[in-house]
Design a protein around this motif. Structure first.
Motif, short mmCIF file in Angstrom:
data_model
loop_
_atom_site.label_atom_id
_atom_site.label_comp_id
_atom_site.label_asym_id
_atom_site.label_seq_id
_atom_site.Cartn_x
_atom_site.Cartn_y
_atom_site.Cartn_z
N SER A 35 0.63 -1.14 0.07
CA SER A 35 0.08 -0.01 0.44
C SER A 35 0.74 1.61 -0.08
O SER A 35 0.30 2.61 -0.33
CB SER A 35 -0.54 -0.10 1.10
OG SER A 35 -1.94 -0.99 1.34
N HIS A 36 2.31 1.36 0.76
CA HIS A 36 3.12 2.23 0.76
C HIS A 36 4.69 1.81 0.68
O HIS A 36 4.75 0.81 0.99
CB HIS A 36 2.91 3.40 2.03
CG HIS A 36 1.36 3.21 2.26
ND1 HIS A 36 0.45 3.90 1.65
CD2 HIS A 36 0.55 2.89 3.22
CE1 HIS A 36 -1.05 4.59 2.33
NE2 HIS A 36 -1.06 3.18 3.80
N SER A 398 -7.89 8.48 -2.34
CA SER A 398 -6.67 8.13 -3.12
C SER A 398 -5.49 9.30 -2.33
O SER A 398 -4.68 9.99 -1.72
CB SER A 398 -6.25 8.18 -4.27
OG SER A 398 -6.57 7.24 -4.67
N ALA A 399 -6.49 10.45 -2.88
CA ALA A 399 -5.64 11.75 -2.52
C ALA A 399 -5.23 12.15 -0.72
O ALA A 399 -4.43 12.54 -0.57
CB ALA A 399 -6.34 13.44 -2.79
N VAL A 401 -5.60 10.26 1.58
CA VAL A 401 -4.39 8.84 1.93
C VAL A 401 -3.29 9.32 2.15
O VAL A 401 -2.26 9.09 2.59
CB VAL A 401 -4.28 7.05 1.05
CG1 VAL A 401 -3.08 6.63 1.51
CG2 VAL A 401 -5.79 7.03 1.16
N GLU A 402 -2.96 10.02 0.67
CA GLU A 402 -1.04 10.33 0.25
C GLU A 402 -1.22 11.58 0.65
O GLU A 402 -0.49 12.24 1.88
CB GLU A 402 -1.45 11.10 -1.16
CG GLU A 402 -1.43 9.90 -2.18
CD GLU A 402 0.30 9.21 -2.24
OE1 GLU A 402 1.17 9.68 -1.54
OE2 GLU A 402 0.10 7.79 -2.50
N GLU A 403 -1.88 12.22 1.43
CA GLU A 403 -1.79 14.05 2.44
C GLU A 403 -1.86 13.31 3.52
O GLU A 403 -1.08 13.97 4.71
CB GLU A 403 -3.42 14.56 2.51
CG GLU A 403 -3.26 15.41 0.94
CD GLU A 403 -2.39 16.61 0.58
OE1 GLU A 403 -0.83 16.31 1.90
OE2 GLU A 403 -2.53 16.98 -0.68
N LEU A 405 -0.37 10.50 4.77
CA LEU A 405 1.50 10.26 4.87
C LEU A 405 2.22 11.08 4.92
O LEU A 405 2.87 10.98 5.97
CB LEU A 405 1.62 9.28 3.22
CG LEU A 405 1.88 8.20 3.13
CD1 LEU A 405 0.98 7.39 2.28
CD2 LEU A 405 2.03 7.93 4.06
N ARG A 406 1.61 12.12 4.05
CA ARG A 406 2.70 13.27 4.54
C ARG A 406 3.11 14.01 5.30
O ARG A 406 3.53 14.06 5.65
CB ARG A 406 2.60 14.14 3.61
CG ARG A 406 2.51 14.14 1.58
CD ARG A 406 2.25 15.63 0.53
NE ARG A 406 2.23 15.13 -0.68
CZ ARG A 406 1.08 15.38 -1.41
NH1 ARG A 406 0.56 14.97 -1.15
NH2 ARG A 406 1.72 14.56 -2.97
N VAL A 452 -4.57 12.49 -7.12
CA VAL A 452 -3.36 12.50 -6.51
C VAL A 452 -2.15 13.30 -6.72
O VAL A 452 -1.32 12.66 -8.12
CB VAL A 452 -3.05 10.80 -6.35
CG1 VAL A 452 -1.67 10.08 -6.17
CG2 VAL A 452 -4.54 10.35 -6.52
N GLU A 454 1.68 13.09 -8.05
CA GLU A 454 3.39 12.66 -8.51
C GLU A 454 4.25 12.47 -7.41
O GLU A 454 5.24 13.51 -6.59
CB GLU A 454 3.87 13.04 -9.53
CG GLU A 454 2.84 12.99 -10.65
CD GLU A 454 2.64 11.64 -11.55
OE1 GLU A 454 3.55 10.98 -11.07
OE2 GLU A 454 1.59 11.40 -11.78
N ARG A 455 4.47 11.44 -7.19
CA ARG A 455 5.26 11.04 -6.34
C ARG A 455 6.93 11.37 -7.09
O ARG A 455 7.11 10.90 -7.62
CB ARG A 455 5.69 10.03 -5.08
CG ARG A 455 5.12 9.79 -4.50
CD ARG A 455 5.20 7.97 -3.88
NE ARG A 455 4.53 8.08 -3.09
CZ ARG A 455 3.93 6.76 -2.19
NH1 ARG A 455 4.72 5.63 -2.71
NH2 ARG A 455 2.69 6.49 -1.22
#
Length: 455
Positions: A35-36, A398-399, A401-403, A405-406, A452, A454-455
């Motif tokens: 997942s991450h 999804s956004a 989840v990303e936020e 994580l940050r 989402v 880009e990494r």
């Protein structure tokens, strides 16, 4: 690490060390789901929901490894007892060739092994008259064995019934009763005779108002398919009906009361064995030992794993096959460390009132999540610390989840638009407030036009 004062602290995620570890892992590992790009540094501090990665980032883990680490990391409620044992090698034995013992008698045992774990599982399942356990390696194996023993019990039965949106594992047998995302089942052959009916989620759905298709024309699809008048399945030929009391991968879908009452009534009326998949929802996650305990159903077989660290198929002795057709597995009943961890987890749940704590902290989390929730939060639901937040679009989910994580919060998606939150069962009021606060910031940061990054 002081759990009472710890907070997430993230510099960059994933950091350069994590990227190197992920690349190294991928050189020889078969493609799998991750997942991450989270690489836990097992040599650094971790306690409860707080964990340190290989770049020194401190994260707040609200996934509990999809419930497989029910008390988080290095939890003293388990580790204090674990340190007292002189562990041995081999820790796994061929469980059908010999037994684990530690001392002259089971009562005097210095180590809670597989026999003690089975005793505890029977104890917490006694409300269903269960008295027999078969241990295995995983949840998929626990489900495979559940399918096997019910087919034997109901021989020559040739059908099984599963529900739309379900997930029961990735082996050939369990894929045949997995009815969630097509990505799990594509290209693979299916076991014959599996019937699929809708799962009626708790959106006020009942026999008079049903938008999932389970109830129709004054009855349920399940009952109508078995009815002597127009039904297409002989109920005497059904080996099992299998159900997640709360669907996990399918989106943390909680059943309606009317749906569960109908499942209970049909399985009772036609004497169909009810196999309940408690692999993600069991062992205290919902504020009861089994999620089934919240509902009017009476399971005949319970499949458990994750929080137990081993797989377990629990039932009544008469449902298990005879000596001539008994079950077997190389490490079935032979994983000393897994059995110890499972037994100690059940002890901790009992000794520290963690069912009550899960109920209280789950209620706190839902209240915080619902407070001033923006319009793009469609639903907040949960039982105990099995929580879900559903969004209006997959992209926004999804956004978020990303936020998260940050900001140092680990979460997991499920279904199409839902995020699941699984804090440790002994989470404190401070930890819930901290985690939900970060999550709310992530929702706000994702904004009304979420994409989402880009990494």
């Amino acid at each position: 690490m002081d759990r009472d004062t710890a907070e997430p602290n993230v510099d960059a995620f994933p950091g350069p060390n994590a990227r190197e570890w992920v690349e190294f892992h991928g050189e020889n590992a078969a493609p799998s789901e991750y997942s991450h790009e989270f690489v836990w540094d097992v040599t650094r501090e971790a306690d409860g929901p707080f964990v340190t990665d290989v770049d020194g980032n401190v994260l707040l883990d609200f996934t509990c490894h999809i419930g497989a680490a029910p008390l988080g990391y290095n939890n003293e409620k388990v580790t204090d007892k674990l340190r007292a044992f002189d562990l041995v090698e081999p820790m796994k034995i061929a469980g059908q060739d010999m037994y684990f013992g530690a001392g002259p008698t089971p009562e005097e045992s210095a180590v809670p092994g597989s026999s003690h774990l089975m005793e505890k599982l029977v104890d917490v399942s006694s409300q269903y008259g269960m008295d027999t356990v078969f241990l295995s390696n995983s949840g998929a194996e626990a489900m495979e064995n559940a399918m096997k023993i019910t087919h034997d019990y109901r021989a020559p039965a040739k059908y099984g019934v599963a529900f739309a949106g379900s997930f029961h594992g990735r082996t050939f047998g369990t894929l045949s009763i997995t009815k969630s995302k097509e990505v799990y089942t594509r290209h693979y052959p299916q076991i014959d005779g599996i019937e699929t009916v809708p799962f009626c989620a708790d959106r006020g759905c009942d026999a008079d108002s049903c938008d999932c298709g389970f109830f129709a024309n004054g009855g349920s699809q399940l009952r109508n398919s078995l009815s002597p008048e127009g039904g297409h399945i002989n109920p005497d030929e059904i080996a099992f009906l299998t159900l997640e009391p709360i669907q996990g991968v399918g989106g943390y879908r909680f059943p309606s009361e009317a749906f569960m009452e109908e499942v209970a009534a049909v399985t009772d009326e036609y004497d169909i064995p009810l196999v309940v998949d408690e692999i993600q929802s069991g062992v205290g996650r919902t504020g009861e030992i089994w999620a089934s305990d919240h509902y009017p159903i009476e399971p005949d077989v319970i499949s458990a794993a994750k929080a137990l660290r081993v797989g377990a198929t629990i039932s009544r002795s008469e449902i298990f096959p005879s000596e001539k057709n008994r079950l077997g597995s190389t490490f079935g009943g032979g994983d000393l460390l897994g059995s110890m961890m499972g037994a100690l987890t059940l002890e901790a749940i009992d000794e520290h009132d963690l069912l009550e704590n899960a109920t209280d902290r789950g209620r706190q989390a839902k209240e915080l999540l619902r407070d001033d929730a923006p319009d793009h939060v469609v639903d907040v639901r949960g039982k105990g610390l099995m929580l879900a937040v559903e969004f209006d679009t997959p992209e926004r989910r999804s956004a978020v989840v990303e936020e998260s994580l940050r900001r140092g919060l680990l979460t997991l998606g499920c279904g199409k638009k839902t995020i699941r939150l699984l804090p440790p069962l002994d989470s404190s009021e401070r930890e819930i407030e901290l985690g939900i606060g970060i999550f709310s910031e992530a929702i706000e940061a994702a904004g009304p036009n979420a994409r989402v990054a880009e990494r």
